[in-house]
Design a protein around this motif. Structure first.
Motif, PDB file in Angstrom:
ATOM      1  N   GLN A  39      -2.890   9.679  -9.222  1.00  0.00           N
ATOM      2  CA  GLN A  39      -1.588  10.120  -9.734  1.00  0.00           C
ATOM      3  C   GLN A  39      -1.436  11.637  -9.606  1.00  0.00           C
ATOM      4  N   ARG A  40      -2.497  12.364  -9.833  1.00  0.00           N
ATOM      5  CA  ARG A  40      -2.432  13.825  -9.715  1.00  0.00           C
ATOM      6  C   ARG A  40      -2.256  14.276  -8.266  1.00  0.00           C
ATOM      7  N   HIS A  41      -2.805  13.495  -7.320  1.00  0.00           N
ATOM      8  CA  HIS A  41      -2.526  13.785  -5.910  1.00  0.00           C
ATOM      9  C   HIS A  41      -1.021  13.663  -5.632  1.00  0.00           C
ATOM     10  N   TRP A  42      -0.403  12.647  -6.210  1.00  0.00           N
ATOM     11  CA  TRP A  42       1.038  12.448  -6.004  1.00  0.00           C
ATOM     12  C   TRP A  42       1.835  13.553  -6.674  1.00  0.00           C
ATOM     13  N   ALA A  89      -8.711   8.451   1.669  1.00  0.00           N
ATOM     14  CA  ALA A  89      -8.147   7.513   0.693  1.00  0.00           C
ATOM     15  C   ALA A  89      -7.582   8.194  -0.545  1.00  0.00           C
ATOM     16  N   ALA A  90      -7.433   9.520  -0.523  1.00  0.00           N
ATOM     17  CA  ALA A  90      -6.843  10.215  -1.667  1.00  0.00           C
ATOM     18  C   ALA A  90      -5.372   9.826  -1.803  1.00  0.00           C
ATOM     19  N   GLY A  91      -4.983   9.393  -2.979  1.00  0.00           N
ATOM     20  CA  GLY A  91      -3.605   9.022  -3.236  1.00  0.00           C
ATOM     21  C   GLY A  91      -3.207   7.645  -2.739  1.00  0.00           C
ATOM     22  N   VAL A  92      -4.147   6.878  -2.192  1.00  0.00           N
ATOM     23  CA  VAL A  92      -3.828   5.524  -1.721  1.00  0.00           C
ATOM     24  C   VAL A  92      -3.802   4.572  -2.920  1.00  0.00           C
ATOM     25  N   ILE A  93      -2.672   3.915  -3.110  1.00  0.00           N
ATOM     26  CA  ILE A  93      -2.482   3.013  -4.239  1.00  0.00           C
ATOM     27  C   ILE A  93      -2.196   1.606  -3.723  1.00  0.00           C
ATOM     28  N   VAL A  94      -2.906   0.629  -4.264  1.00  0.00           N
ATOM     29  CA  VAL A  94      -2.665  -0.778  -3.939  1.00  0.00           C
ATOM     30  C   VAL A  94      -1.874  -1.386  -5.090  1.00  0.00           C
ATOM     31  N   PHE A 154       6.918   9.869   1.240  1.00  0.00           N
ATOM     32  CA  PHE A 154       5.709   9.050   1.190  1.00  0.00           C
ATOM     33  C   PHE A 154       5.957   7.817   2.041  1.00  0.00           C
ATOM     34  N   VAL A 155       4.899   7.055   2.321  1.00  0.00           N
ATOM     35  CA  VAL A 155       5.050   5.829   3.090  1.00  0.00           C
ATOM     36  C   VAL A 155       4.528   4.639   2.294  1.00  0.00           C
ATOM     37  N   ILE A 186       0.854  -1.186   0.000  1.00  0.00           N
ATOM     38  CA  ILE A 186       0.000   0.000   0.000  1.00  0.00           C
ATOM     39  C   ILE A 186       0.892   1.238   0.000  1.00  0.00           C
ATOM     40  N   LEU A 187       0.706   2.105  -0.979  1.00  0.00           N
ATOM     41  CA  LEU A 187       1.450   3.360  -1.070  1.00  0.00           C
ATOM     42  C   LEU A 187       0.542   4.499  -0.632  1.00  0.00           C
ATOM     43  N   LYS A 188       1.065   5.377   0.252  1.00  0.00           N
ATOM     44  CA  LYS A 188       0.249   6.466   0.791  1.00  0.00           C
ATOM     45  C   LYS A 188       1.032   7.767   0.818  1.00  0.00           C
ATOM     46  N   LEU A 189       0.331   8.861   0.605  1.00  0.00           N
ATOM     47  CA  LEU A 189       0.873  10.187   0.862  1.00  0.00           C
ATOM     48  C   LEU A 189       0.661  10.506   2.334  1.00  0.00           C
ATOM     49  N   CYS A 190       1.632  11.128   2.945  1.00  0.00           N
ATOM     50  CA  CYS A 190       1.589  11.308   4.403  1.00  0.00           C
ATOM     51  C   CYS A 190       0.444  12.197   4.862  1.00  0.00           C
ATOM     52  N   ASN A 191       0.048  13.173   4.057  1.00  0.00           N
ATOM     53  CA  ASN A 191      -0.876  14.201   4.537  1.00  0.00           C
ATOM     54  C   ASN A 191      -2.192  14.252   3.774  1.00  0.00           C
TER      55      ASN A 191
END
Length: 289
Positions: free
Chosen positions: A193-196, A136-141, A204-205, A127-132
């Motif tokens: 992708q645009r969130h990233w 679930a915005a920007g959460v990628i599986v 990122f985590v 699971i890839l996440k943006l810290c802030n």
């Protein structure tokens, strides 16, 4: 702003109210059954479907008390890296997913570094996440064997991003029939992708994917997420007038936690392969009950 209590109805002052998003798998060893995926501020969290009762209960019984000491906890709950670190430092690392943090820059070894740090194999999920980001915005599986391609797409925006956006804006004006049509489907990889690309955090985590025991609805199995609401308040015997309060951190003995209830958030799709991988793993409040 301070909330005003309804006339004729006293409400308990709280220092903070928030949520925990939890995966629960009763098939695993006792200390590994509960995983806290997220914490959040109740004032900005969504409570859809069955969760509406939690919000109603809070509004009827509690009112926010402004206290500078608890502004820190609002910051922590909004940052996934800080939240994880706080659990770890407090001795509760076993109830959060394994997590690693990396600079938001792509290189060819990045996927291998993440897999090694999380000890995941090619057939497991990351699971890839943006810290802030929240909701679930920007959460990628990502399947581990596709992680390198996905990281490249997320972390390598067009060289001239302003020109890229200008080109897409012109195409939207020319080809779109609606001002709400941004050229991609809501919840799609292109949206996240645009969130990233536009995220301001330098890191990122990545986490090992956690699952819950199946929630069965109309004969279909879902990998749900339990959302729990809670309120933190001073113990009744320690309630003080504003002029009696002193600056400084609270001790656990001064605080009480009231649990406001919980409900299962369900992904958009079941685990039977009826949708995309993300649609069967990520439970977003706006799409679930």
């Amino acid at each position: 702003a301070r909330e005003a209590a309804p006339q004729g109805q006293g409400r308990l002052p709280v220092l903070f109210w928030g949520i925990l998003d939890i995966k629960y798998d009763r098939s695993r060893p006792v200390l590994d059954r509960v995983k806290v995926l997220e914490t959040g501020d109740g004032r900005t969290s969504k409570f859809s479907g069955d969760g509406a009762e939690i919000l109603r209960r809070y509004r009827e019984k509690y009112v926010m008390e402004q206290d500078m000491d608890f502004q820190m906890y609002q910051v922590i709950s909004a940052d996934k890296k800080l939240t994880h670190d706080l659990f770890d430092q407090s001795g509760y690392s076993h109830i959060v997913p394994e997590q690693v943090c990396f600079p938001r820059r792509y290189h060819e070894q990045l996927a291998a570094d993440i897999m090694k740090a999380l000890n995941v194999g090619d057939k497991e999920l990351v699971i890839l996440k943006l810290c802030n980001r929240s909701r679930a915005a920007g959460v990628i599986v990502s399947p581990a064997n596709e992680l390198d391609d996905i990281l490249h797409d997320l972390l390598t925006p067009p060289p001239d991003l302003e020109a890229w956006f200008q080109d897409h804006a012109e195409r939207m004006d020319r080809d779109s029939d609606s001002a709400a049509d941004f050229g991609f489907a809501p919840g799609s990889f292109a949206e996240h992708q645009r969130h990233w690309w536009g995220n301001e955090s330098p890191v990122f985590v990545a986490e090992r994917c956690c699952h819950s025991h199946p929630t069965v609805v109309n004969g279909r199995q879902f990998d749900g997420t339990m959302r729990v609401g809670f309120a933190v308040r001073r113990q009744q015997c320690m309630q003080k007038k504003p002029w009696e309060q002193q600056a400084g951190a609270f001790s656990p003995d001064e605080l009480e936690i009231d649990w406001l209830g919980g409900y299962w958030k369900l992904p958009k799709c079941d685990t039977g392969g009826s949708g995309t991988l993300r649609e069967s793993v990520v439970s977003a409040a706006r799409t679930s009950g």
